[in-house]
Design an enzyme around this catalytic site. Sequence first.
Site, PDB file in Angstrom:
ATOM      1  N   HIS A   1      49.274  35.681  46.045  1.00 59.90           N
ATOM      2  CA  HIS A   1      49.031  35.107  44.780  1.00 59.90           C
ATOM      3  C   HIS A   1      50.467  35.713  44.730  1.00 59.90           C
ATOM      4  CE1 HIS A   1      49.422  35.330  40.922  1.00 59.90           C
ATOM      5  NE2 HIS A   1      48.285  34.334  40.268  1.00 59.90           N
TER       6      HIS A   1
ATOM      7  N   ASP B   1      45.021  43.639  47.618  1.00 54.63           N
ATOM      8  CA  ASP B   1      45.327  43.053  46.193  1.00 54.63           C
ATOM      9  C   ASP B   1      43.059  42.491  45.459  1.00 54.63           C
ATOM     10  OD1 ASP B   1      44.188  40.789  43.765  1.00 54.63           O
ATOM     11  OD2 ASP B   1      46.503  40.003  44.452  1.00 54.63           O
TER      12      ASP B   1
ATOM     13  N   GLN C   1      40.622  39.225  43.288  1.00 53.15           N
ATOM     14  CA  GLN C   1      39.902  38.236  43.190  1.00 53.15           C
ATOM     15  C   GLN C   1      38.415  38.470  43.497  1.00 53.15           C
ATOM     16  OE1 GLN C   1      39.955  34.994  41.794  1.00 53.15           O
ATOM     17  NE2 GLN C   1      42.051  35.237  41.155  1.00 53.15           N
TER      18      GLN C   1
ATOM     19  N   LYS D   1      39.131  39.645  35.307  1.00 52.27           N
ATOM     20  CA  LYS D   1      38.284  39.021  36.311  1.00 52.27           C
ATOM     21  C   LYS D   1      37.308  39.442  36.157  1.00 52.27           C
ATOM     22  CE  LYS D   1      42.745  37.562  38.492  1.00 52.27           C
ATOM     23  NZ  LYS D   1      43.137  35.618  37.702  1.00 52.27           N
TER      24      LYS D   1
ATOM     25  N   CYS E   1      49.866  29.617  41.315  1.00 57.58           N
ATOM     26  CA  CYS E   1      50.112  30.497  41.535  1.00 57.58           C
ATOM     27  C   CYS E   1      50.356  31.205  42.651  1.00 57.58           C
ATOM     28  CB  CYS E   1      49.322  32.373  40.832  1.00 57.58           C
ATOM     29  SG  CYS E   1      50.516  32.195  38.762  1.00 57.58           S
TER      30      CYS E   1
END
Length: 408
Positions: A125, A202, A205, A228, A366
């Site tokens: 991202h 990261d 997600q 999220k 993104c």
Amino acid sequence: MIQTVLDIVAIRKDFPILNRKVNGKPLVYLDNAATSQTPQQVIDAIVDYYSNYNANIHRGVHTLSQEATDAYEQARIKVQKHFNAEKAHEIILTAGTTHGINIVANGFAAILQPGDEIMVSALEHHSNIVPWQMLCERTGAILKVIPMNLEGELVMAEFHKLLSDRTKLVFCNHVSNALGTVNPIEEIIDSAHKKGAAVLIDGAQAAPHIKADVQQLDVDFYVVSGHKMCGPTGVGMLYGKEAWLQKLPPYQGGGEMIAEVTFEKTTYADLPHKFEAGTPNICGGIAFGAALDYMNAIGFPAIAAYEDELLQYATEKLLAIEGLKIYGTAKEKTAVVSFNIEGIHPYDIGSILDKLGVAVRTGHHCAQPIMEFFKIPGTVRASFSFYNTKEEVDVLVAAVEKARAMLL
């Protein structure tokens, strides 16, 4: 006791927004990779805070301040336990994943030297690309990129070639937001550590689908966003190993992050407050804890199994549509289907789907380097959560077929 089968009817009743209509059609919300919906239990926690004990934390002797402080710090402990951090002060409550990444990038500006190398994957991202480019500009460090293949997987042989004694930091998403690919982060972490490099993952997600154990992973930094995973926007987590958090300088100066201030010198507060300048998103932190309670009560093994079932069903049904191509066919995926129909711009498909009550994301998500790799302007992305149903997948498929018939 962990649930193995989800009661979808009961779960859907927890989400008020799923009852609404869009353009006269029942809402089919399939933009969960951008933000998940919020259950009533989390909404109630937000209302309770503002109705009963809204006050600033850590600074007041009065009852409301003490109650708010206790609730906020209990939320930190919930986050610690969920991700299995060794210590609560290794959890920095942030404004979200991007904020957490920037804290680390800012800290490494004081550590890196010209010629040092940092490494990012091709599946990132923008929030896990741009801060590191800025860091290279500030320090003279060199950015290396782990390439990807046509299935949307990282080329691990190339990663191992790129690793060197000059590598100081490796960053990679746990799951690609654009393709749903689950990356082999265990291998990345282990190999980077053998070269003496730190690793930031990261987890934005991954966190809605996978319960990461930061101690088992032995990761140095792990970042997530609350919105999220059924929580509110504006709150998230940076996990950092205590030794690294002690080494990095503060990201911002202000109240709360200090132990003592004079005009001659300031002494910084202990962890975690060193990285939490100013009044935090108190309500958001508390609601984040409530969201983790909600998801853990359902059970992540059951969530993962059900979402994989939705993914397989949607993949099969969508591939039956003439001219439809799915991007991201990795063996390990979360519940994301990113696709195009030959000859039709993804935006046009998304616009028609919206008229039919189906909410999807269109564009580059993104993640422009991924789209450039595939030589496409973007994709239509349907992303599923545990409150979605196969009947909603059927509505999606019918809507895509209608859009195709209208646009070709």
